[in-house]
Design a protein around this motif. Sequence first.
Motif, PDB file in Angstrom:
ATOM      1  N   VAL A 279       0.833  -1.204   0.000  1.00 23.31           N
ATOM      2  CA  VAL A 279       0.000   0.000   0.000  1.00 23.31           C
ATOM      3  C   VAL A 279       0.866   1.252   0.000  1.00 23.31           C
ATOM      4  N   LEU A 280       1.969   1.232   0.754  1.00 25.12           N
ATOM      5  CA  LEU A 280       2.863   2.390   0.786  1.00 25.12           C
ATOM      6  C   LEU A 280       3.459   2.642  -0.596  1.00 25.12           C
ATOM      7  N   ARG A 281       3.875   1.583  -1.286  1.00 23.83           N
ATOM      8  CA  ARG A 281       4.436   1.741  -2.631  1.00 23.83           C
ATOM      9  C   ARG A 281       3.378   2.284  -3.585  1.00 23.83           C
ATOM     10  N   TRP A 282       2.165   1.710  -3.533  1.00 25.40           N
ATOM     11  CA  TRP A 282       1.081   2.185  -4.394  1.00 25.40           C
ATOM     12  C   TRP A 282       0.759   3.648  -4.103  1.00 25.40           C
ATOM     13  N   THR A 283       0.804   4.022  -2.818  1.00 24.93           N
ATOM     14  CA  THR A 283       0.456   5.392  -2.434  1.00 24.93           C
ATOM     15  C   THR A 283       1.475   6.377  -2.975  1.00 24.93           C
ATOM     16  N   ARG A 284       2.754   6.026  -2.889  1.00 24.67           N
ATOM     17  CA  ARG A 284       3.783   6.905  -3.463  1.00 24.67           C
ATOM     18  C   ARG A 284       3.578   7.055  -4.974  1.00 24.67           C
ATOM     19  N   ASN A 285       3.296   5.934  -5.641  1.00 17.67           N
ATOM     20  CA  ASN A 285       3.052   6.006  -7.086  1.00 17.67           C
ATOM     21  C   ASN A 285       1.872   6.914  -7.405  1.00 17.67           C
ATOM     22  N   THR A 286       0.814   6.820  -6.586  1.00 19.25           N
ATOM     23  CA  THR A 286      -0.377   7.646  -6.809  1.00 19.25           C
ATOM     24  C   THR A 286      -0.067   9.115  -6.619  1.00 19.25           C
ATOM     25  N   TRP A 287       0.658   9.455  -5.564  1.00 25.42           N
ATOM     26  CA  TRP A 287       1.035  10.852  -5.339  1.00 25.42           C
ATOM     27  C   TRP A 287       1.811  11.397  -6.529  1.00 25.42           C
ATOM     28  N   ARG A 288       2.838  10.648  -6.944  1.00 26.30           N
ATOM     29  CA  ARG A 288       3.685  11.137  -8.035  1.00 26.30           C
ATOM     30  C   ARG A 288       2.882  11.314  -9.321  1.00 26.30           C
ATOM     31  N   SER A 289       2.043  10.330  -9.636  1.00 25.11           N
ATOM     32  CA  SER A 289       1.280  10.382 -10.880  1.00 25.11           C
ATOM     33  C   SER A 289       0.219  11.477 -10.843  1.00 25.11           C
ATOM     34  N   ASP A 290      -0.511  11.588  -9.728  1.00 24.11           N
ATOM     35  CA  ASP A 290      -1.575  12.588  -9.644  1.00 24.11           C
ATOM     36  C   ASP A 290      -1.016  14.007  -9.691  1.00 24.11           C
ATOM     37  N   LEU A 291       0.094  14.234  -9.007  1.00 24.08           N
ATOM     38  CA  LEU A 291       0.714  15.559  -9.044  1.00 24.08           C
ATOM     39  C   LEU A 291       1.155  15.905 -10.463  1.00 24.08           C
ATOM     40  N   ARG A 292       1.693  14.920 -11.166  1.00 23.35           N
ATOM     41  CA  ARG A 292       2.069  15.147 -12.560  1.00 23.35           C
ATOM     42  C   ARG A 292       0.848  15.466 -13.425  1.00 23.35           C
TER      43      ARG A 292
END
Length: 479
Positions: A279-292
Amino acid sequence: MLRLTSDHFPVFVPFGVIGFYRYLWYLIRIAASLTYRPVPLPENPTYIAEEDVTIIVPTIDAGEEFKEAAHSWLVGKPKEILIITEEKMLGPLQDLANAVDPERIRVLTVPFANKRLQMSHGIKNVTTDIIVFADDDAIWPPTLLPYTLACFEDQKVGGVGTSQRVQPVGKRMTVWEVLAAFRLSIRNIEISSSTHIDGGLPCLSGRTAAYRTVILKDPEFLHGFTHDYWLGKYQLNSGDDKFLTRWMVSHGWSTYVQCCKEAELLSTMKPNWRFLKQVLRWTRNTWRSDLRSLFMERHVWTSHPYVAYTMVDKLFNPFTLLAGPFFVGYVVYKTTIPVDQGGYHLPWWNVIISYFVWLFATRTAKLLPHLWDRPQDVIHVPAFILFGYYFSIMKIYALLTLHEAIFASQTGWGTRAGIGDARAATAAADAGQTTGYTEKLPDTPSYTQNQYPSQPYSPQQQQQYYQQPAVEMQTGYAR
């Protein structure tokens, strides 16, 4: 919490402006999800799995569960399955492939374990019109492929996703697996509602997603996919599904998701505390992608405004959720003050009990789609409530540490061992080191970052593309 309820109620009702906003949008999502309809099967399909589908499975440690998954894929009769792994795993995976179907399953290798390089190597070896990426443990229903292909009857659709459920590792689901199942149930509602509202979704999940090959064989895509950097210096390996989804949006392609039993896959989750690392890995990916998506690329604002809204909402969600206990704590404090001095009229125990009853009732209502099928999981609702607060804290932590997993070379499959350094793997592939690998891609339309096509490739362009010579490569790399 900014309560909207009267101070003369005999119980404490923690329903305020924030709660009103949350539940209003939740009801809108439910209404949109109920109105959503999957694309039906065409009478005369343009695409047939036996001729037009290649399944690509990047993996590094597939085990016996792979056999069950592969048998489920083969029921749909794809033309070919490509297993892409690192060189040292060739023998074990070749044995697995031979045990399932040596004629339709090929095992290819790359020098280093790097998911995006494995996926791109698979793309270069595809000769069919449609590519389906699948996790090595994704179990498909027999009808998944035809229902996925049905969406491609619309020539503007470039990518298609599916709904998902959790397959328990053992005989019974652990609490971790139930939490994952709760999350997937909510996700199925979110993606079906966003697809119905404005045709978009935040992510075509990498567990199983289909794409037009002509999109992925574009050299511009292949380079960007394997040279993706966060803040210009941290190379990304995971988050491949986020990249693919953003590419569809930025290059004028539509997406769709088939949320129906006919296209609902089963996937295993970590049955222990390692689920939290996932979940932590998925959450980091989501933050990076959504901010982009929201602030750098910005195509989503005009292409899919509702999806953009949901991304913005998720930015603030952890803070609004954590605000609840603080407001309740303030009310409890006011119960210690006399009413004539501005105190609260109910005793502290009434406030606390009412709050927990409210949490249990509202979270149970939110999970009704899952509990309808598995009512025994209602005992795990308290764990889901605790996980919600933990997840909010995790989201804030992930936001503050977006570069950590990348710097530590954990941006691969963060919960799997043996991941190579993304930069070293990419450099080796670029230089053709170790393997003597060379390639020649057919000429395809290439676009710079600011010159992407406003419309997808026409059927005539796709036909012209596939009349060109196939990819050439030395056998030292593809085995």
